[in-house]
Motif scaffolding. Structure first.
Motif, PDB file in Angstrom:
ATOM      1  N   PHE A 204      -5.544   1.616   1.384  1.00  0.00           N
ATOM      2  CA  PHE A 204      -5.394   2.349   0.249  1.00  0.00           C
ATOM      3  C   PHE A 204      -4.098   2.592  -0.292  1.00  0.00           C
ATOM      4  N   LYS A 205      -3.163   3.059   0.734  1.00  0.00           N
ATOM      5  CA  LYS A 205      -1.739   3.332   0.517  1.00  0.00           C
ATOM      6  C   LYS A 205      -1.053   1.641   0.027  1.00  0.00           C
ATOM      7  N   LEU A 206      -1.345   0.647   0.494  1.00  0.00           N
ATOM      8  CA  LEU A 206      -1.007  -0.600   0.041  1.00  0.00           C
ATOM      9  C   LEU A 206      -1.368  -0.854  -1.363  1.00  0.00           C
ATOM     10  N   LEU A 207      -2.733  -0.668  -1.741  1.00  0.00           N
ATOM     11  CA  LEU A 207      -3.227  -0.787  -3.094  1.00  0.00           C
ATOM     12  C   LEU A 207      -2.566   0.277  -4.241  1.00  0.00           C
ATOM     13  N   SER A 208      -2.339   1.653  -3.706  1.00  0.00           N
ATOM     14  CA  SER A 208      -1.831   2.480  -4.573  1.00  0.00           C
ATOM     15  C   SER A 208      -0.269   2.240  -4.932  1.00  0.00           C
ATOM     16  N   LEU A 209       0.399   1.791  -4.143  1.00  0.00           N
ATOM     17  CA  LEU A 209       1.832   1.406  -4.007  1.00  0.00           C
ATOM     18  C   LEU A 209       1.905   0.095  -4.974  1.00  0.00           C
ATOM     19  N   LEU A 210       1.291  -0.939  -5.026  1.00  0.00           N
ATOM     20  CA  LEU A 210       1.243  -2.061  -5.793  1.00  0.00           C
ATOM     21  C   LEU A 210       0.958  -1.769  -7.153  1.00  0.00           C
ATOM     22  N   ALA A 211      -0.064  -0.685  -7.255  1.00  0.00           N
ATOM     23  CA  ALA A 211      -0.555  -0.360  -8.559  1.00  0.00           C
ATOM     24  C   ALA A 211       0.667   0.405  -9.310  1.00  0.00           C
ATOM     25  N   GLN A 212       1.184   1.395  -8.700  1.00  0.00           N
ATOM     26  CA  GLN A 212       2.074   2.249  -9.182  1.00  0.00           C
ATOM     27  C   GLN A 212       3.343   1.143  -9.735  1.00  0.00           C
ATOM     28  N   ARG A 213       3.594   0.384  -8.850  1.00  0.00           N
ATOM     29  CA  ARG A 213       4.872  -0.624  -9.345  1.00  0.00           C
ATOM     30  C   ARG A 213       4.086  -1.999  -9.878  1.00  0.00           C
ATOM     31  N   ARG A 214       3.169  -1.620 -10.704  1.00  0.00           N
ATOM     32  CA  ARG A 214       2.558  -2.605 -11.213  1.00  0.00           C
ATOM     33  C   ARG A 214       3.490  -3.716 -12.196  1.00  0.00           C
ATOM     34  N   GLY A 215       3.502  -5.052 -11.965  1.00  0.00           N
ATOM     35  CA  GLY A 215       4.435  -5.706 -12.756  1.00  0.00           C
ATOM     36  C   GLY A 215       5.453  -6.380 -11.955  1.00  0.00           C
ATOM     37  N   ARG A 216       5.910  -5.376 -11.068  1.00  0.00           N
ATOM     38  CA  ARG A 216       7.193  -5.925 -10.161  1.00  0.00           C
ATOM     39  C   ARG A 216       6.591  -6.412  -8.930  1.00  0.00           C
ATOM     40  N   VAL A 217       7.495  -7.663  -8.558  1.00  0.00           N
ATOM     41  CA  VAL A 217       6.901  -8.322  -7.136  1.00  0.00           C
ATOM     42  C   VAL A 217       7.412  -7.326  -6.071  1.00  0.00           C
ATOM     43  N   GLN A 218       6.650  -7.253  -5.071  1.00  0.00           N
ATOM     44  CA  GLN A 218       7.135  -6.417  -3.996  1.00  0.00           C
ATOM     45  C   GLN A 218       7.206  -7.531  -2.697  1.00  0.00           C
ATOM     46  N   SER A 219       8.258  -7.731  -2.057  1.00  0.00           N
ATOM     47  CA  SER A 219       8.522  -8.369  -0.879  1.00  0.00           C
ATOM     48  C   SER A 219       7.731  -8.057   0.442  1.00  0.00           C
TER      49      SER A 219
ATOM     50  N   ARG B 297       2.427  -8.899  -6.058  1.00  0.00           N
ATOM     51  CA  ARG B 297       2.417  -8.228  -7.465  1.00  0.00           C
ATOM     52  C   ARG B 297       1.114  -7.633  -8.014  1.00  0.00           C
ATOM     53  N   PHE B 298       1.081  -6.827  -8.420  1.00  0.00           N
ATOM     54  CA  PHE B 298       0.004  -6.096  -9.040  1.00  0.00           C
ATOM     55  C   PHE B 298      -0.145  -6.373 -10.672  1.00  0.00           C
ATOM     56  N   ALA B 299      -0.942  -7.292 -11.276  1.00  0.00           N
ATOM     57  CA  ALA B 299      -0.870  -7.569 -12.458  1.00  0.00           C
ATOM     58  C   ALA B 299      -2.050  -6.732 -13.226  1.00  0.00           C
ATOM     59  N   GLU B 300      -1.964  -6.056 -14.333  1.00  0.00           N
ATOM     60  CA  GLU B 300      -2.810  -5.331 -15.230  1.00  0.00           C
ATOM     61  C   GLU B 300      -3.700  -6.683 -15.516  1.00  0.00           C
TER      62      GLU B 300
ATOM     63  N   ALA C 246     -10.061  -7.760  -6.903  1.00  0.00           N
ATOM     64  CA  ALA C 246      -8.754  -8.270  -6.623  1.00  0.00           C
ATOM     65  C   ALA C 246      -8.285  -9.125  -7.384  1.00  0.00           C
ATOM     66  N   GLU C 247      -8.530  -9.510  -8.559  1.00  0.00           N
ATOM     67  CA  GLU C 247      -7.853 -10.506  -9.629  1.00  0.00           C
ATOM     68  C   GLU C 247      -6.447  -9.952  -9.889  1.00  0.00           C
ATOM     69  N   CYS C 248      -6.227  -8.651  -9.872  1.00  0.00           N
ATOM     70  CA  CYS C 248      -4.898  -8.258 -10.149  1.00  0.00           C
ATOM     71  C   CYS C 248      -4.177  -8.357  -9.140  1.00  0.00           C
ATOM     72  N   LEU C 249      -4.429  -8.622  -8.067  1.00  0.00           N
ATOM     73  CA  LEU C 249      -3.257  -8.735  -6.886  1.00  0.00           C
ATOM     74  C   LEU C 249      -3.110 -10.225  -6.721  1.00  0.00           C
ATOM     75  N   GLU C 250      -1.654 -10.317  -7.295  1.00  0.00           N
ATOM     76  CA  GLU C 250      -1.303 -11.774  -7.297  1.00  0.00           C
ATOM     77  C   GLU C 250      -0.261 -11.971  -6.045  1.00  0.00           C
ATOM     78  N   THR C 251      -0.377 -13.322  -5.575  1.00  0.00           N
ATOM     79  CA  THR C 251       0.715 -13.699  -4.580  1.00  0.00           C
ATOM     80  C   THR C 251       1.637 -14.348  -5.408  1.00  0.00           C
ATOM     81  N   VAL C 252       3.006 -13.973  -4.897  1.00  0.00           N
ATOM     82  CA  VAL C 252       4.042 -14.753  -5.430  1.00  0.00           C
ATOM     83  C   VAL C 252       4.801 -15.578  -4.199  1.00  0.00           C
ATOM     84  N   ARG C 253       4.472 -16.821  -4.228  1.00  0.00           N
ATOM     85  CA  ARG C 253       4.930 -17.711  -3.321  1.00  0.00           C
ATOM     86  C   ARG C 253       6.169 -17.576  -2.925  1.00  0.00           C
TER      87      ARG C 253
END
Length: 268
Positions: free
Chosen positions: A201-216, A263-266, A251-258
């Motif tokens: 839950f925390k992982l999903l929430s954090l990615l959603a709050q930072r949507r559009g930004r890649v998180q290493s 990244r969370f994409a709306e 999960a289509e909004c959860l993108e892998t940046v190789r």
């Protein structure tokens, strides 16, 4: 005995000790300080291990850190106590008689009454495949023997703090059919509840709050797991894979940046 009149609390402090640290083994202590604070609510930890010496070591250090501790010598007892006590966290050894730790973890995750209880797996198996399997079955963390009691207590503290959520998080986030309800700690897809662990839950929430930004992966380890030093980044990958499986089409909004992270994409 010492009375704290301002707070209305009584503290019992026998101070006879010699070279005692908060993370010492009880056999090395002549006397340990005891503090009784009325009205204080402490987190409850269930320690599951069939080795008495290991249980004694972990139980002592957790109590010194301020936690209430219950113990279980095998998987069957662990399941019974998990339901009876509803602990805040379970420290689970994998090599248990009859019902092993992996099976216990699967049963805990399948039961709605225990599915959200954080689990730290503890085992002598250090191979990567064992760590990945443990995480895939629903463990929130994994530590190998021999381990530092100080490190274990720190991991317990970090996981329990995750339940408080991310600071300044909005009440809820909605992206199309995906709803992340932070106050109620709920996630739903097309109106159907998705059962997530505290870490997921925390992982999903954090990615959603930072949507559009890649998180290493390293950033996620620091912000979700609160690790200051690098550990196996497969921890992040394994949790992401499990999160995607639970969300299904959501999960289509959860993108892998190789080569970087996630990244969370709306939804468009």
């Amino acid at each position: 005995m010492k009375m704290d009149s301002a707070a209305g609390r009584t503290a019992i402090l026998p101070f006879r000790y010699r070279d005692v640290t908060r993370l010492s083994h009880p056999r090395h202590c002549s006397k340990t300080a005891t503090v009784v604070l009325h009205g204080c609510v402490r987190s409850k930890i269930l320690v599951v291990d069939d080795e008495p010496e290991a249980v004694e070591l972990v139980e002592f250090n957790l109590k010194q850190a301020g936690y209430d501790v219950a113990t279980a010598p095998d998987g069957a007892q662990a399941l019974k106590k998990a339901h009876a006590l509803t602990p805040n966290l379970i420290i689970l050894d994998l090599m248990l008689p009859e019902l092993d730790g992996l099976e216990v973890c699967k049963m805990l995750r399948r039961d709605p009454a225990t599915s959200a209880i954080p689990v730290i797996m503890v085992t002598a198996k250090a191979a990567e495949i064992d760590r990945v399997l443990g995480l895939e079955l629903g463990a929130d963390d994994y530590i190998t023997k021999p381990f530092s009691p100080r490190e274990l207590v720190l991991r317990v503290k970090n996981i329990l703090q995750r339940g408080h959520g991310v600071q300044d998080e909005p009440k809820s986030l909605r992206f199309g059919d995906l709803l992340i309800d932070s106050p109620r700690h709920l996630v739903s897809w097309k109106g159907k509840s998705v059962d997530l662990t505290a870490t997921e839950f925390k992982l999903l929430s954090l990615l959603a709050q930072r949507r559009g930004r890649v998180q290493s992966r390293e950033q996620l380890l620091r912000d979700v797991w609160e690790y200051n030093s690098l550990v196996d980044t497969r921890t992040v990958d394994t949790h992401m894979r499990r999160l995607r499986e639970k969300l299904g089409a959501g999960a289509e909004c959860l993108e892998t940046v190789r080569g970087v992270g996630y990244r969370f994409a709306e939804p468009r």
